[in-house]
Design a protein around this motif. Structure first.
Motif, short mmCIF file in Angstrom:
data_model
loop_
_atom_site.label_atom_id
_atom_site.label_comp_id
_atom_site.label_asym_id
_atom_site.label_seq_id
_atom_site.Cartn_x
_atom_site.Cartn_y
_atom_site.Cartn_z
N MET A 94 15.47 0.79 2.86
CA MET A 94 14.41 1.28 2.15
C MET A 94 13.53 0.22 1.69
O MET A 94 13.92 -0.91 1.37
CB MET A 94 14.77 2.06 0.97
N LEU A 95 12.27 0.28 1.93
CA LEU A 95 11.25 -0.59 1.93
C LEU A 95 10.55 -0.66 0.39
O LEU A 95 10.51 0.59 -0.05
CB LEU A 95 9.88 -0.39 2.84
N LYS A 96 10.63 -1.92 -0.18
CA LYS A 96 10.04 -1.93 -1.41
C LYS A 96 8.77 -3.03 -1.54
O LYS A 96 8.99 -3.99 -0.62
CB LYS A 96 10.94 -2.35 -2.42
N THR A 97 7.61 -2.64 -1.96
CA THR A 97 6.67 -3.36 -2.27
C THR A 97 6.21 -3.53 -3.72
O THR A 97 6.03 -2.52 -4.27
CB THR A 97 5.49 -2.88 -1.36
N VAL A 98 6.36 -4.79 -4.28
CA VAL A 98 6.01 -4.93 -5.54
C VAL A 98 4.44 -5.34 -5.64
O VAL A 98 4.10 -6.37 -5.05
CB VAL A 98 6.92 -6.12 -6.07
N VAL A 99 4.06 -4.51 -6.52
CA VAL A 99 2.52 -4.91 -6.66
C VAL A 99 2.39 -5.93 -7.78
O VAL A 99 2.72 -6.03 -8.71
CB VAL A 99 1.68 -3.52 -7.19
N LYS A 100 1.88 -7.24 -7.42
CA LYS A 100 1.60 -8.12 -7.96
C LYS A 100 0.38 -8.13 -9.04
O LYS A 100 -0.26 -7.24 -8.66
CB LYS A 100 1.30 -9.64 -7.03
N GLY B 93 -2.76 -8.10 -10.81
CA GLY B 93 -4.02 -8.45 -10.49
C GLY B 93 -4.36 -8.14 -9.26
O GLY B 93 -5.34 -8.05 -8.53
N GLU B 94 -3.38 -7.47 -8.09
CA GLU B 94 -3.53 -7.27 -6.92
C GLU B 94 -3.83 -5.62 -6.68
O GLU B 94 -3.18 -5.05 -7.71
CB GLU B 94 -2.04 -7.40 -6.23
N SER B 95 -4.70 -5.41 -6.02
CA SER B 95 -5.25 -4.14 -5.84
C SER B 95 -4.33 -3.20 -5.08
O SER B 95 -3.34 -3.74 -4.49
CB SER B 95 -6.54 -3.88 -5.04
N ILE B 96 -4.40 -1.92 -5.17
CA ILE B 96 -3.48 -1.12 -4.75
C ILE B 96 -3.79 -0.83 -3.31
O ILE B 96 -2.61 -0.95 -2.35
CB ILE B 96 -3.58 0.41 -5.48
N GLU B 97 -5.03 -1.01 -2.85
CA GLU B 97 -5.20 -1.08 -1.36
C GLU B 97 -4.44 -2.05 -0.36
O GLU B 97 -3.98 -2.08 0.40
CB GLU B 97 -6.68 -1.07 -1.00
N ARG B 98 -4.61 -3.29 -1.16
CA ARG B 98 -3.96 -4.54 -0.56
C ARG B 98 -2.26 -4.31 -0.57
O ARG B 98 -1.81 -4.89 0.30
CB ARG B 98 -4.26 -5.85 -1.62
N ALA B 99 -1.72 -4.02 -1.76
CA ALA B 99 -0.48 -3.44 -1.89
C ALA B 99 -0.12 -2.41 -0.56
O ALA B 99 1.16 -2.75 0.32
CB ALA B 99 0.14 -3.09 -2.97
N LEU B 100 -0.68 -1.64 -0.44
CA LEU B 100 -0.57 -0.47 0.45
C LEU B 100 -0.77 -1.14 1.95
O LEU B 100 0.12 -0.92 2.83
CB LEU B 100 -1.44 0.67 0.34
N LYS B 101 -1.54 -2.05 2.35
CA LYS B 101 -1.81 -2.66 3.40
C LYS B 101 -0.49 -3.51 3.68
O LYS B 101 -0.01 -3.59 5.00
CB LYS B 101 -3.01 -3.54 3.41
N ARG B 102 0.09 -4.25 2.82
CA ARG B 102 1.42 -5.16 3.02
C ARG B 102 2.46 -4.08 3.26
O ARG B 102 3.32 -4.30 4.05
CB ARG B 102 1.73 -5.51 1.75
N PHE B 103 2.59 -2.95 2.68
CA PHE B 103 3.59 -1.90 2.69
C PHE B 103 3.44 -1.28 4.32
O PHE B 103 4.63 -1.54 4.97
CB PHE B 103 3.34 -0.84 1.83
N LYS B 104 2.31 -0.90 4.79
CA LYS B 104 2.35 -0.42 6.06
C LYS B 104 2.67 -1.49 7.06
O LYS B 104 3.24 -1.36 8.25
CB LYS B 104 0.66 -0.12 6.25
N ARG B 105 2.12 -2.92 6.72
CA ARG B 105 2.49 -3.80 7.65
C ARG B 105 4.25 -3.97 8.05
O ARG B 105 4.65 -4.06 8.89
CB ARG B 105 1.75 -5.29 7.23
N LYS B 106 4.84 -4.00 6.68
CA LYS B 106 6.36 -4.05 6.77
C LYS B 106 6.73 -2.88 7.32
O LYS B 106 7.71 -3.01 8.09
CB LYS B 106 6.86 -3.92 5.31
#
Length: 64
Positions: free
Chosen positions: A1-7, A9-22
């Motif tokens: 299962m993939l987990k993406t921790v939102v840092k 000050g990081e935007s949700i769009e940026r975190a979603l982009k990292r998730f999609k890349r993973k």
């Protein structure tokens, strides 16, 4: 299962982009598409050979 921790000050769009890349790197979707339809080994080899020929021709044309 993939987990993406939102840092912080990081935007949700940026975190979603990292998730999609993973997700794309895991090749889960590609595997599902390949299993959807059976491809004979000879047909798969033919496709690989055609791609290699195309790539060689493309690179040869770039050098000219």
């Amino acid at each position: 299962m993939l987990k993406t921790v939102v840092k912080e000050g990081e935007s949700i769009e940026r975190a979603l982009k990292r998730f999609k890349r993973k997700y794309k790197k895991t090749k889960v979707l590609q595997e599902l598409r390949n299993r959807k339809q059976y491809t004979k080994p000879s047909a798969a080899r033919r496709v690989i050979k055609q791609k290699a020929e195309y790539k060689q021709e493309y690179l040869r044309n770039l050098e000219d």
